[in-house]
Design a protein around this motif. Structure first.
Motif, PDB file in Angstrom:
ATOM      1  N   LEU A 225      -4.106  29.031 -54.240  1.00 35.70           N
ATOM      2  CA  LEU A 225      -3.206  27.600 -54.837  1.00 35.70           C
ATOM      3  C   LEU A 225      -1.737  27.863 -54.214  1.00 35.70           C
ATOM      4  CD1 LEU A 225      -4.695  27.638 -58.500  1.00 35.70           C
ATOM      5  CD2 LEU A 225      -5.254  26.075 -56.468  1.00 35.70           C
ATOM      6  N   CYS A 226      -1.164  28.776 -53.808  1.00 35.11           N
ATOM      7  CA  CYS A 226       0.047  29.035 -53.379  1.00 35.11           C
ATOM      8  C   CYS A 226       0.116  28.815 -51.807  1.00 35.11           C
ATOM      9  CB  CYS A 226       0.682  30.456 -53.727  1.00 35.11           C
ATOM     10  SG  CYS A 226       1.116  30.796 -55.205  1.00 35.11           S
ATOM     11  N   ARG A 227      -0.936  28.325 -51.231  1.00 35.34           N
ATOM     12  CA  ARG A 227      -0.913  28.213 -49.724  1.00 35.34           C
ATOM     13  C   ARG A 227       0.092  27.275 -49.128  1.00 35.34           C
ATOM     14  NH1 ARG A 227      -6.580  26.387 -47.423  1.00 35.34           N
ATOM     15  NH2 ARG A 227      -6.138  24.859 -48.697  1.00 35.34           N
ATOM     16  N   THR A 228       0.454  26.162 -49.860  1.00 37.16           N
ATOM     17  CA  THR A 228       1.299  25.191 -49.384  1.00 37.16           C
ATOM     18  C   THR A 228       2.719  25.812 -49.660  1.00 37.16           C
ATOM     19  OG1 THR A 228      -0.048  23.408 -50.460  1.00 37.16           O
ATOM     20  CG2 THR A 228       2.329  23.106 -50.063  1.00 37.16           C
ATOM     21  N   GLY A 229       3.256  26.361 -50.542  1.00 34.73           N
ATOM     22  CA  GLY A 229       4.592  27.032 -50.747  1.00 34.73           C
ATOM     23  C   GLY A 229       4.702  28.241 -49.562  1.00 34.73           C
ATOM     24  N   ILE A 230       3.478  28.925 -49.220  1.00 35.79           N
ATOM     25  CA  ILE A 230       3.791  29.847 -48.270  1.00 35.79           C
ATOM     26  C   ILE A 230       3.854  29.090 -46.937  1.00 35.79           C
ATOM     27  CG2 ILE A 230       2.226  31.639 -47.070  1.00 35.79           C
ATOM     28  CD1 ILE A 230       0.907  32.424 -49.817  1.00 35.79           C
ATOM     29  N   ILE A 231       3.136  28.183 -46.551  1.00 38.77           N
ATOM     30  CA  ILE A 231       3.204  27.462 -45.209  1.00 38.77           C
ATOM     31  C   ILE A 231       4.707  26.871 -45.053  1.00 38.77           C
ATOM     32  CG2 ILE A 231       2.459  25.757 -43.908  1.00 38.77           C
ATOM     33  CD1 ILE A 231       0.678  28.171 -43.907  1.00 38.77           C
ATOM     34  N   ILE A 232       5.290  26.403 -46.266  1.00 37.86           N
ATOM     35  CA  ILE A 232       6.493  25.664 -46.191  1.00 37.86           C
ATOM     36  C   ILE A 232       7.403  26.721 -46.050  1.00 37.86           C
ATOM     37  CG2 ILE A 232       8.156  24.412 -47.545  1.00 37.86           C
ATOM     38  CD1 ILE A 232       5.969  22.869 -48.687  1.00 37.86           C
ATOM     39  N   GLY A 233       7.426  27.828 -46.643  1.00 41.79           N
ATOM     40  CA  GLY A 233       8.414  28.872 -46.560  1.00 41.79           C
ATOM     41  C   GLY A 233       8.400  29.558 -45.310  1.00 41.79           C
ATOM     42  N   SER A 234       7.199  29.703 -44.645  1.00 47.04           N
ATOM     43  CA  SER A 234       6.976  30.292 -43.142  1.00 47.04           C
ATOM     44  C   SER A 234       7.406  29.432 -42.263  1.00 47.04           C
ATOM     45  CB  SER A 234       5.486  30.491 -42.993  1.00 47.04           C
ATOM     46  OG  SER A 234       4.768  31.244 -43.748  1.00 47.04           O
ATOM     47  N   ILE A 235       7.686  28.368 -42.490  1.00 49.39           N
ATOM     48  CA  ILE A 235       8.129  27.209 -41.360  1.00 49.39           C
ATOM     49  C   ILE A 235       9.580  27.400 -41.426  1.00 49.39           C
ATOM     50  CG2 ILE A 235       8.636  24.779 -40.825  1.00 49.39           C
ATOM     51  CD1 ILE A 235       5.548  24.122 -41.621  1.00 49.39           C
ATOM     52  N   PHE A 236      10.200  27.450 -42.918  1.00 51.34           N
ATOM     53  CA  PHE A 236      11.691  27.636 -42.908  1.00 51.34           C
ATOM     54  C   PHE A 236      12.058  28.782 -42.126  1.00 51.34           C
ATOM     55  CE2 PHE A 236      11.932  24.916 -46.974  1.00 51.34           C
ATOM     56  CZ  PHE A 236      12.082  23.610 -46.371  1.00 51.34           C
ATOM     57  N   VAL A 237      11.654  30.211 -42.373  1.00 50.89           N
ATOM     58  CA  VAL A 237      11.935  31.404 -42.142  1.00 50.89           C
ATOM     59  C   VAL A 237      11.696  31.358 -40.650  1.00 50.89           C
ATOM     60  CG1 VAL A 237      11.672  33.761 -42.074  1.00 50.89           C
ATOM     61  CG2 VAL A 237      11.605  32.447 -44.195  1.00 50.89           C
ATOM     62  N   ILE A 238      10.458  31.057 -40.036  1.00 44.26           N
ATOM     63  CA  ILE A 238      10.330  31.136 -38.582  1.00 44.26           C
ATOM     64  C   ILE A 238      11.343  30.483 -37.797  1.00 44.26           C
ATOM     65  CG2 ILE A 238       8.568  30.851 -36.738  1.00 44.26           C
ATOM     66  CD1 ILE A 238       6.434  31.728 -38.666  1.00 44.26           C
ATOM     67  N   THR A 239      11.333  29.127 -38.100  1.00 50.38           N
ATOM     68  CA  THR A 239      12.210  28.219 -37.392  1.00 50.38           C
ATOM     69  C   THR A 239      13.721  28.739 -37.334  1.00 50.38           C
ATOM     70  OG1 THR A 239      12.480  26.771 -39.188  1.00 50.38           O
ATOM     71  CG2 THR A 239      10.647  26.312 -37.679  1.00 50.38           C
ATOM     72  N   ILE A 240      14.261  29.036 -38.512  1.00 55.36           N
ATOM     73  CA  ILE A 240      15.553  29.576 -38.406  1.00 55.36           C
ATOM     74  C   ILE A 240      15.794  30.737 -37.736  1.00 55.36           C
ATOM     75  CG2 ILE A 240      17.249  30.476 -39.920  1.00 55.36           C
ATOM     76  CD1 ILE A 240      16.379  28.888 -42.164  1.00 55.36           C
ATOM     77  N   VAL A 241      15.026  31.931 -37.570  1.00 46.71           N
ATOM     78  CA  VAL A 241      14.941  33.169 -36.952  1.00 46.71           C
ATOM     79  C   VAL A 241      14.773  32.679 -35.628  1.00 46.71           C
ATOM     80  CG1 VAL A 241      13.984  35.425 -36.568  1.00 46.71           C
ATOM     81  CG2 VAL A 241      14.410  34.333 -38.953  1.00 46.71           C
ATOM     82  N   MET A 242      14.071  31.883 -35.023  1.00 46.92           N
ATOM     83  CA  MET A 242      13.856  31.619 -33.740  1.00 46.92           C
ATOM     84  C   MET A 242      15.102  31.219 -33.030  1.00 46.92           C
ATOM     85  SD  MET A 242      10.721  32.428 -32.554  1.00 46.92           S
ATOM     86  CE  MET A 242      10.401  31.089 -31.150  1.00 46.92           C
ATOM     87  N   GLY A 243      15.649  30.175 -33.735  1.00 47.30           N
ATOM     88  CA  GLY A 243      16.872  29.748 -32.978  1.00 47.30           C
ATOM     89  C   GLY A 243      18.247  30.465 -33.425  1.00 47.30           C
ATOM     90  N   ASP A 244      18.367  31.723 -34.342  1.00 44.40           N
ATOM     91  CA  ASP A 244      19.580  32.120 -34.592  1.00 44.40           C
ATOM     92  C   ASP A 244      20.096  33.062 -33.575  1.00 44.40           C
ATOM     93  OD1 ASP A 244      20.766  34.561 -35.747  1.00 44.40           O
ATOM     94  OD2 ASP A 244      20.765  33.330 -37.495  1.00 44.40           O
ATOM     95  N   PHE A 245      21.426  32.729 -33.289  1.00 43.62           N
ATOM     96  CA  PHE A 245      21.862  33.689 -32.597  1.00 43.62           C
ATOM     97  C   PHE A 245      23.182  34.447 -33.103  1.00 43.62           C
ATOM     98  CE2 PHE A 245      24.003  29.730 -32.260  1.00 43.62           C
ATOM     99  CZ  PHE A 245      25.180  30.030 -32.138  1.00 43.62           C
TER     100      PHE A 245
END
Length: 303
Positions: A225-245
């Protein structure tokens, strides 16, 4: 006795209502086009230009894309580009895993163990306190703690746990991951906590009445039931870290490479077409990751 034909109950949409809907969507559409689509189109266009030490040369060439992967197929070991992408993926995976576990644990505690809504709000606000200061200040605050003569090393030396200062605490992969987790865990807590608060508590009672243990209820009821929140949080974290310098540059001591760091260096040397080509490749990879994550759950339907 005559039978009357049923009337058509399908309401015809009024033209005025349709026009009003378009006018309501127009401001957001204009902002999206002006600040997202047009800059992306410009980056894509510049990635095919040529350049020298003095100027950009408009044209159409694959020179920049070929230069990025130059030498990748000629040696038995990985080229610099692939090593840099592997380093970026490593940081993204480690930060995603740690923030997921930490964010889920904090959200679970707030949602299911804190009964008072007032205390929930207070603790949730406490989680947001780090966001009241800038990211750079929060990163620099780790230097007096993790440095060679920092508080952690002085404590370890004072306790006799080590004979010499620990070198890998600062300007290393450890310090980069630690800073990332410190900066971006909140991006995982918020969506997961929101999903947990929407769970019907009667489902947990039904699972308990059916003889399910706490772990079984957690894995078979709460996590799905928390799958949606996990996916949204994963998108936030992964996209930010991938482009961080910035974080990698500060906490890595300018010694650790990432794709974002390479783009920043190329931009500083005015190699804009080469930086644009790297940005297009990075954006394509990030979009593929987002696409793969959104296949796991229909976010628009769940929200």
């Amino acid at each position: 006795m005559s039978l009357s034909r049923p009337k058509n109950t399908v309401a015809t949409r009024a033209p005025g209502r349709t026009l009003a809907a378009w006018w309501q969507a127009a401001p957001l559409t204009a902002v999206f086009v002006l600040f997202f689509l047009i800059p992306l189109a410009l980056i894509l266009m510049v990635s095919f230009w040529d350049f020298n030490e003095y100027e950009l040369l408009p044209g159409f060439t694959f020179k920049n894309y070929l230069a990025i992967f130059d030498g990748c197929g000629n040696t038995g070991e990985l080229c610099v580009t692939f090593k840099t992408y592997l380093s970026t993926f490593k940081f993204s995976f480690l930060v995603w895993l740690i923030t997921l576990l930490t964010g889920f644990a904090v959200s679970y505690f707030l949602a299911f163990h804190v009964r008072s809504s007032g205390v929930q709000t207070l603790l949730f606000v406490l989680c947001t306190i780090p966001f009241w200061t800038s990211n750079v200040i929060r990163m620099i605050s780790w230097v007096p703690l993790l440095g060679r003569n920092g508080l952690v090393n002085q404590s370890l030396l004072g306790l006799g746990a080590v004979d010499t200062p620990v070198e890998w605490l600062l300007f290393s992969d450890f310090s980069v991951v630690l800073a990332f987790v410190h900066l971006y865990t909140m991006f995982m807590i918020v969506p997961i906590f929101n999903s947990m608060m929407r769970i019907d508590r009667s489902l947990l009672e039904a699972a308990s009445d059916s003889g399910a243990s706490s772990w079984q209820t957690l894995w078979n009821v709460i996590v799905p039931l928390c799958r949606t929140g996990i996916i949204i949080g994963s998108i936030f974290v992964i996209t930010i870290v991938m482009g961080d310098f910035v974080t990698i540059g500060v906490m890595g001591g300018q010694q650790i490479a990432s794709i974002g760091k390479i783009i920043q260096v190329q931009t500083s040397y005015l190699q804009f077409p080469l930086a644009a080509a790297n940005a297009v490749i990075l954006l394509s990879i990030v979009l593929m990751i987002i696409w793969a994550l959104t296949r796991l759950v229909d976010i628009r339907k769940e929200l």
